[in-house]
Structure formats: structure tokens, C-alpha cells
Scaffold this motif. Structure first.
Motif, mmCIF file in Angstrom:
data_model
loop_
_atom_site.group_PDB
_atom_site.id
_atom_site.type_symbol
_atom_site.label_atom_id
_atom_site.label_comp_id
_atom_site.label_asym_id
_atom_site.label_seq_id
_atom_site.Cartn_x
_atom_site.Cartn_y
_atom_site.Cartn_z
ATOM 1 N N ASN A 119 65.717 44.833 35.232
ATOM 2 C CA ASN A 119 64.660 45.587 35.005
ATOM 3 C C ASN A 119 64.021 46.054 36.122
ATOM 4 N N ASN B 285 64.165 50.068 37.734
ATOM 5 C CA ASN B 285 63.102 50.572 38.062
ATOM 6 C C ASN B 285 62.945 50.917 39.629
ATOM 7 N N ARG C 113 59.189 58.240 32.238
ATOM 8 C CA ARG C 113 60.672 58.608 32.293
ATOM 9 C C ARG C 113 60.948 59.335 30.676
ATOM 10 N N GLY D 60 60.362 47.751 29.538
ATOM 11 C CA GLY D 60 61.113 46.792 30.490
ATOM 12 C C GLY D 60 60.354 45.766 31.131
#
Ligand code: ATP
Ligand code: MG
Length: 296
Positions: free
Chosen positions: A200, A204, A254, A261
Motif C-alpha cells: 500500500n 501510494n 484518486r 489503503g
């Protein structure tokens, strides 16, 4: 205080400490507006009043504690109910969604559609997948899966995670460096879960570096049987308005993100008696810190 004494024309005073469980918590003061020598009875009465006062204060404090713990109990109860409800809803959404998905795929076999229609269809497909992903993550989130923890070499966990994203790193022109002195350090973790949290963070970071950059994973052993894994990127940083609540669910910048996440990653680390924290973020990049327990 002195002006008060003059104003009220006070002459004599008797002071006694207010003591509770051998701790002084205040003073009880008695004034008289003439010269007066307090006798033993008066002293006893004031003492008794002070003792009663101490008990009253203590009671008030205890009630305060009861009220606040009751409130936090209610809150966690509410959250649990809300969590269960969310999982049920996610489950209920997933079934019809699957039917829609399957039917949609069979519709798409029709090749007569023009380009615009094809574009629309691919967007619908993408959004269906997105919905399914959200529902799936909520379900995962609700499941309090018993972690399967073992003593494992940290290096292997990090290297494996790096291997999984190798291609993505190359495509994004991001270089990865793993640094720190930790040749044979063992950590007590559920490997799959820790890798999920790590991935995650790495993904990111990749999103934050669309034009390439550097990703650094630094291992720092701390003294309290914990090890810190810092994940640093040279990306654009976290939006200012997100910083204070970066671990909240559904917070995302996003269009294809679920915003779960970091929430899930933090939860995983907490379940490991560790933590996930945002150390720093600005236009030069972002640093997250994972804290993990070292093997017993
Ligand atoms: N390293 C980072 N640099 C810049 N912004 C970040 C970074 N990590 C997280 N963010 C910001 O925090 C938001 C939330 O991240 P989080 O991982 O929780 O959800 P997400 O990536 O949007 O969606 P997903 O649930 O699919 O992971 C991101 O959308 C992004 O705006
Ligand atoms: Mg993410």
C-alpha cells in the motif's frame, strides 16, 4: 488577597488542608472579622468540613471518570455496530454487482458497437470493478482475521515486496534502495498482512511520483524491541487538507482509489502491537514510518 482582607475587615483566620488519600488537594480557610482565638472545637469542626469537602471533590472526580468511560464505551459500541452494518451492506451490494458484471460481459461480446460506445463500455467495466473492489475491501476490513504470526527475517519480507513491484517501479522510472544495518533481524509478524501494508505504501509512493523518483526503505532498530521501517518517496507530497486525517477511511485524491489503503495498513500495524505514522510530507516528498515488533 491582601486587599480582600482589608476590604472585608478580616482579623483572624483558621486554615486547614483538604487531604484525600494522603494527598493535599486544597485549603479550607475560615475568616473572622474580629480578633479571635480559635478553640479546639472550632478546629475540629473545620477539619471535619475539610474532610467532607475532600470526599465530595473525590466523588465528583470519580463521577467524571465514569461518565467519560461510559461515553467511550458507547462510542466503540456504535462503531462496532456501524462496522457490522457496513460489512453487511457491502456483502449485499456485491451479489447483485456480480450479476450485473457477468451480464455486462456477455453484452460486450456484441461487436457491432461503434468507438464511442466501446469507450463507454470500458468505462462502465472499470467502474464496476471499482465498486467490487470497494465492497471487497470493506468486507476485508470487517473481518477480524486472526493474524498468523511467526518469527521471520525482515530482509526477506522487504525483498519479496520489492520483487512484487519491480516491474511497476521500472515502468514508473522509480529507483528503490533498501538501507539500514539489519542483516539477520527477525520480526514477529503475519507476513501476508505486513506485505499488504508495505505494498500500500509503495503503490501510494509510486502514484505520487508520476515522473519518476527515488523510493527509499530504511530500517532503523529502536531500543524497545521494535524496529522502524521508513518508507520515503520524492513525490509531490500529501495534499495539505488531507494531512490531519490521512488515516481516515475513504479519503482519496484518486479517481480510482478507494481511500482505504492507509486505513487498513494502520489497522494491520496496530494489530501487530506496532503502528503506522506519517512522519513528514511536503513538496520534496513523504515519509511514512511502520513500527514492527522484533522477534521474542
Ligand atoms: N506517499 C504519498 N504521497 C502523496 N500523497 C499520498 C501518499 N500516500 C497517500 N497519499 C494521499 O493519501 C490518499 C489516501 O491514500 P490511501 O492509500 O489511503 O488511499 P488511495 O491510495 O487513494 O486508494 P487505495 O484504497 O486504492 O489505496 C491518496 O489518495 C493520496 O492523495
Ligand atoms: Mg493507496
Amino acid at each position: 488577597f491582601v486587599s480582600l482582607i482589608r476590604e472585608q475587615n478580616l482579623h483572624s483566620m483558621l486554615v486547614t488542608p483538604v487531604v484525600y488519600e494522603e494527598e493535599p488537594i486544597g485549603l479550607l480557610t475560615l475568616y473572622v472579622d474580629r480578633n479571635h482565638r480559635f478553640n479546639d472545637d472550632e478546629r475540629l469542626i473545620l477539619r471535619a468540613l475539610a474532610d467532607l469537602g475532600a470526599i465530595a471533590i473525590q466523588n465528583a472526580r470519580l463521577y467524571g471518570r465514569v461518565f467519560s468511560s461510559e461515553e467511550s464505551l458507547r462510542k466503540s459500541e456504535r462503531l462496532t455496530t456501524l462496522g457490522t452494518l457496513a460489512a453487511e451492506i457491502a456483502h449485499e451490494i456485491r451479489n447483485p454487482l456480480m450479476v450485473v458484471s457477468l451480464l455486462f460481459d456477455s453484452l460486450q461480446l456484441d461487436e457491432n458497437s461503434d468507438d464511442n460506445q466501446k469507450k463507454d463500455l470500458s468505462i462502465i467495466r472499470e467502474k464496476l470493478d471499482h465498486l467490487d473492489q470497494i465492497a471487497g475491501r470493506i468486507l476485508d476490513f470487517g473481518k477480524s482475521r486472526e493474524a498468523f504470526r511467526k518469527n521471520l527475517p525482515l530482509r526477506a519480507i522487504l525483498e519479496e515486496a520489492a520483487l512484487l513491484v519491480r516491474l511497476k517501479l521500472e515502468q514508473s522510472q522509480v529507483t528503490l534502495a533498501v538501507i539500514g544495518e539489519f542483516p539477520d533481524l527477525l520480526v514477529f509478524v503475519d507476513k501476508g498482512q505486513i506485505q499488504q501494508a508495505l505494498l500500500n505504501l509503495i503503490l501510494n509512493a509510486l502514484v505520487a511520483m508520476p515522473n519518476g523518483g527515488e523510493l527509499t526503505i530504511e530500517v532503523v532498530e529502536t531500543f524497545d524491541r521494535k524496529v522502524s521501517v521508513l518508507v520515503k518517496d520524492t513525490g509531490q507530497g500529501i495534499p495539505q487538507e488531507f494531512k490531519d486525517r490521512i488515516f481516515d477511511s475513504f479519503l482519496t485524491a484518486r479517481s480510482d482509489g478507494t481511500g482505504l489503503g492507509l486505513t487498513i495498513s494502520k489497522r494491520i500495524l496496530r494489530a501487530h502491537d506496532g503502528d503506522l505514522e506519517l512522519l513528514d510530507s511536503g513538496p520534496m516528498g513523504t515519509v511514512f514510518r511502520m513500527t514492527l515488533p522484533v522477534a521474542q
